[in-house]
Design a protein around this motif. Sequence first.
Motif, PDB file in Angstrom:
ATOM      1  N   LYS A  77      33.895  29.317  36.276  1.00  0.00           N
ATOM      2  CA  LYS A  77      34.230  28.075  35.592  1.00  0.00           C
ATOM      3  C   LYS A  77      35.730  27.796  35.542  1.00  0.00           C
ATOM      4  O   LYS A  77      36.141  26.680  35.281  1.00  0.00           O
ATOM      5  CB  LYS A  77      33.665  28.119  34.165  1.00  0.00           C
ATOM      6  CG  LYS A  77      32.168  27.840  34.085  1.00  0.00           C
ATOM      7  CD  LYS A  77      31.873  26.400  34.410  1.00  0.00           C
ATOM      8  CE  LYS A  77      30.415  26.065  34.164  1.00  0.00           C
ATOM      9  NZ  LYS A  77      30.114  24.645  34.437  1.00  0.00           N
ATOM     10  N   SER A  78      36.548  28.811  35.743  1.00  0.00           N
ATOM     11  CA  SER A  78      37.999  28.629  35.720  1.00  0.00           C
ATOM     12  C   SER A  78      38.576  28.997  37.079  1.00  0.00           C
ATOM     13  O   SER A  78      38.126  29.947  37.710  1.00  0.00           O
ATOM     14  CB  SER A  78      38.641  29.499  34.630  1.00  0.00           C
ATOM     15  OG  SER A  78      38.315  30.855  34.835  1.00  0.00           O
ATOM     16  N   SER A  79      39.572  28.253  37.524  1.00  0.00           N
ATOM     17  CA  SER A  79      40.181  28.514  38.830  1.00  0.00           C
ATOM     18  C   SER A  79      41.652  28.112  38.778  1.00  0.00           C
ATOM     19  O   SER A  79      41.991  27.019  38.325  1.00  0.00           O
ATOM     20  CB  SER A  79      39.453  27.712  39.919  1.00  0.00           C
ATOM     21  OG  SER A  79      39.975  27.997  41.188  1.00  0.00           O
ATOM     22  N   PRO A  80      42.575  28.995  39.213  1.00  0.00           N
ATOM     23  CA  PRO A  80      42.274  30.344  39.709  1.00  0.00           C
ATOM     24  C   PRO A  80      42.074  31.324  38.558  1.00  0.00           C
ATOM     25  O   PRO A  80      42.546  31.089  37.452  1.00  0.00           O
ATOM     26  CB  PRO A  80      43.524  30.701  40.504  1.00  0.00           C
ATOM     27  CG  PRO A  80      44.621  29.947  39.823  1.00  0.00           C
ATOM     28  CD  PRO A  80      44.009  28.653  39.344  1.00  0.00           C
ATOM     29  N   VAL A  81      41.380  32.408  38.812  1.00  0.00           N
ATOM     30  CA  VAL A  81      41.149  33.431  37.796  1.00  0.00           C
ATOM     31  C   VAL A  81      42.383  34.323  37.667  1.00  0.00           C
ATOM     32  O   VAL A  81      43.205  34.404  38.578  1.00  0.00           O
ATOM     33  CB  VAL A  81      39.919  34.288  38.138  1.00  0.00           C
ATOM     34  CG1 VAL A  81      38.659  33.454  38.097  1.00  0.00           C
ATOM     35  CG2 VAL A  81      40.068  34.937  39.503  1.00  0.00           C
ATOM     36  N   THR A  82      42.489  34.995  36.522  1.00  0.00           N
ATOM     37  CA  THR A  82      43.642  35.868  36.281  1.00  0.00           C
ATOM     38  C   THR A  82      43.295  37.339  36.401  1.00  0.00           C
ATOM     39  O   THR A  82      44.160  38.203  36.334  1.00  0.00           O
ATOM     40  CB  THR A  82      44.214  35.610  34.883  1.00  0.00           C
ATOM     41  OG1 THR A  82      43.185  35.810  33.912  1.00  0.00           O
ATOM     42  CG2 THR A  82      44.748  34.185  34.775  1.00  0.00           C
ATOM     43  N   LYS A  83      41.992  37.646  36.545  1.00  0.00           N
ATOM     44  CA  LYS A  83      41.585  39.037  36.726  1.00  0.00           C
ATOM     45  C   LYS A  83      40.365  39.087  37.630  1.00  0.00           C
ATOM     46  O   LYS A  83      39.581  38.134  37.694  1.00  0.00           O
ATOM     47  CB  LYS A  83      41.259  39.706  35.386  1.00  0.00           C
ATOM     48  CG  LYS A  83      40.089  39.091  34.653  1.00  0.00           C
ATOM     49  CD  LYS A  83      39.781  39.859  33.378  1.00  0.00           C
ATOM     50  CE  LYS A  83      38.566  39.264  32.673  1.00  0.00           C
ATOM     51  NZ  LYS A  83      38.212  40.014  31.455  1.00  0.00           N
ATOM     52  N   LEU A  84      40.227  40.199  38.333  1.00  0.00           N
ATOM     53  CA  LEU A  84      39.104  40.372  39.250  1.00  0.00           C
ATOM     54  C   LEU A  84      37.867  40.892  38.516  1.00  0.00           C
ATOM     55  O   LEU A  84      37.988  41.624  37.531  1.00  0.00           O
ATOM     56  CB  LEU A  84      39.465  41.375  40.356  1.00  0.00           C
ATOM     57  CG  LEU A  84      40.295  40.873  41.534  1.00  0.00           C
ATOM     58  CD1 LEU A  84      40.535  42.018  42.506  1.00  0.00           C
ATOM     59  CD2 LEU A  84      39.618  39.724  42.256  1.00  0.00           C
ATOM     60  N   PRO A  85      36.659  40.546  38.993  1.00  0.00           N
ATOM     61  CA  PRO A  85      35.451  41.171  38.465  1.00  0.00           C
ATOM     62  C   PRO A  85      35.377  42.634  38.872  1.00  0.00           C
ATOM     63  O   PRO A  85      36.199  43.126  39.649  1.00  0.00           O
ATOM     64  CB  PRO A  85      34.312  40.361  39.124  1.00  0.00           C
ATOM     65  CG  PRO A  85      34.948  39.165  39.731  1.00  0.00           C
ATOM     66  CD  PRO A  85      36.372  39.521  40.004  1.00  0.00           C
ATOM     67  N   ARG A  86      34.362  43.338  38.376  1.00  0.00           N
ATOM     68  CA  ARG A  86      34.142  44.708  38.792  1.00  0.00           C
ATOM     69  C   ARG A  86      33.819  44.762  40.273  1.00  0.00           C
ATOM     70  O   ARG A  86      33.338  43.808  40.864  1.00  0.00           O
ATOM     71  CB  ARG A  86      32.976  45.332  37.997  1.00  0.00           C
ATOM     72  CG  ARG A  86      33.177  45.362  36.514  1.00  0.00           C
ATOM     73  CD  ARG A  86      32.153  46.307  35.873  1.00  0.00           C
ATOM     74  NE  ARG A  86      30.824  46.102  36.398  1.00  0.00           N
ATOM     75  CZ  ARG A  86      29.889  45.393  35.757  1.00  0.00           C
ATOM     76  NH1 ARG A  86      30.163  44.826  34.601  1.00  0.00           N
ATOM     77  NH2 ARG A  86      28.683  45.257  36.284  1.00  0.00           N
ATOM     78  N   ILE A  87      34.049  45.937  40.876  1.00  0.00           N
ATOM     79  CA  ILE A  87      33.855  46.084  42.320  1.00  0.00           C
ATOM     80  C   ILE A  87      32.397  45.885  42.700  1.00  0.00           C
ATOM     81  O   ILE A  87      32.091  45.365  43.777  1.00  0.00           O
ATOM     82  CB  ILE A  87      34.365  47.482  42.794  1.00  0.00           C
ATOM     83  CG1 ILE A  87      34.291  47.572  44.324  1.00  0.00           C
ATOM     84  CG2 ILE A  87      33.601  48.589  42.122  1.00  0.00           C
ATOM     85  CD1 ILE A  87      35.153  46.589  45.057  1.00  0.00           C
ATOM     86  N   ASP A  88      31.438  46.274  41.810  1.00  0.00           N
ATOM     87  CA  ASP A  88      30.028  46.089  42.164  1.00  0.00           C
ATOM     88  C   ASP A  88      29.664  44.613  42.231  1.00  0.00           C
ATOM     89  O   ASP A  88      28.875  44.189  43.068  1.00  0.00           O
ATOM     90  CB  ASP A  88      29.121  46.829  41.179  1.00  0.00           C
ATOM     91  CG  ASP A  88      29.414  46.475  39.741  1.00  0.00           C
ATOM     92  OD1 ASP A  88      30.419  45.790  39.491  1.00  0.00           O
ATOM     93  OD2 ASP A  88      28.645  46.887  38.861  1.00  0.00           O
ATOM     94  N   MET A  89      30.281  43.791  41.365  1.00  0.00           N
ATOM     95  CA  MET A  89      30.039  42.352  41.423  1.00  0.00           C
ATOM     96  C   MET A  89      30.677  41.749  42.664  1.00  0.00           C
ATOM     97  O   MET A  89      30.104  40.866  43.308  1.00  0.00           O
ATOM     98  CB  MET A  89      30.583  41.684  40.158  1.00  0.00           C
ATOM     99  CG  MET A  89      30.401  40.176  40.134  1.00  0.00           C
ATOM    100  SD  MET A  89      30.935  39.472  38.559  1.00  0.00           S
ATOM    101  CE  MET A  89      30.892  37.716  38.965  1.00  0.00           C
TER     102      MET A  89
END
Length: 388
Positions: free
Chosen positions: A64-76
């Motif tokens: 919902k937000s762009s650009p993001v400020t942090k990455l998701p977990r590696i599995d995601m």
Amino acid sequence: MTDLDLLHFEQLKKDVQAQYLKEYTPSYDEISKWKGIDIIYFQEDLRKKAKGNISEKSFYTYFKSSPVTKLPRIDMLNLLSIYAGYDSWYEFKKTHLFAGELLKDEDKITDEEASQLQNIVSEVNIADSDEIKPQNSVSDAPKLNDLQKNNTENQYINKNSDNSEIAQKTLIKNPKKNYQKTAWITATAIFVTLLGLLGFKDEIFQKTYVYCFTDADRNLSVQRDIEIKVIKENESPILYRIKPGECFRYPTKDKTLKMQISSTTYENLEINRNLENAPEEETIELKPDDYKMALYYFSIKDINGENSEQLIKQKRKQLESLISNNAVITQVYDSDIYGLETLDKEDYITLVTTPTTSLKNLNVIEMIKAKGKIVSIKFKISSHENNK
């Protein structure tokens, strides 16, 4: 994490969006504008093609937000990369290198290899500490033994003659001191006892009252979650959630009890008790609410099989007659940013008559009826994220 990783993730979101648009037509092409039923359909397609799932909270956080400020977990990241047509997040970045970008070999290390390295380091640290300890114990032992010998030999020679005089003086003073010591011990024991009674007076004088709940029509224990609000004068209500089939245990030293009882399928009930004469165990009957029961049943009923189309039409018709055209329908999300979303009657009926796995986690939080129609619904689809 680097700034390049965040840019790669923005690329991956576009690839995921493009992959979904190949087969589906959401309310908006741009993934950041998806909501409600669009997200549910996307989750279903993700489970089918990548054998994994992301929760609504994760979707709102990262899409919902762009650009993001942090990455998701590696599995995601791996799951979304597989959905977009790549073997992994590493392979996705490898095929989308920026000018001058080099991927390090360390980026490709697996979780199993990282765990093995950590175990090896731990074993080396333990081995080093074991080798150091014996050397210290051997070097220190002789010094301790020598000191003990010297002290012992000097003490018995020099002070033996003075001990008899000190003992005689002590015998004279001991009787008086013993009486004082006994008095102090007695007074201290009484003080501690009184202090303990004051500190635990609530536990000593309170009683525990037990309330169990049965279905008034079936005479069976209630097999639905129950919410109980205990109302006290000049205090905020205290909320308790009781699991299906369980009894409510309430310890108190109060003389009165006021409870408001609610459930997704039973009529609301208010209980007032004078605890001076009330039994410590009681069974309370809850009357089923026909509207709540119907809404709950039609919301969670699984539609499959040969006659699924006919059942869906029947389900839509029944919900059309139950819900007011002007009903206020609200979906609650886990996300702190996007906490609530309003749906109209047709969107809600479409949502609950579409056979998806997400409906198994649908929970009607609140339902209000007036003049024979449901005028308000608040519901939530519990998130069970599983990216494996």
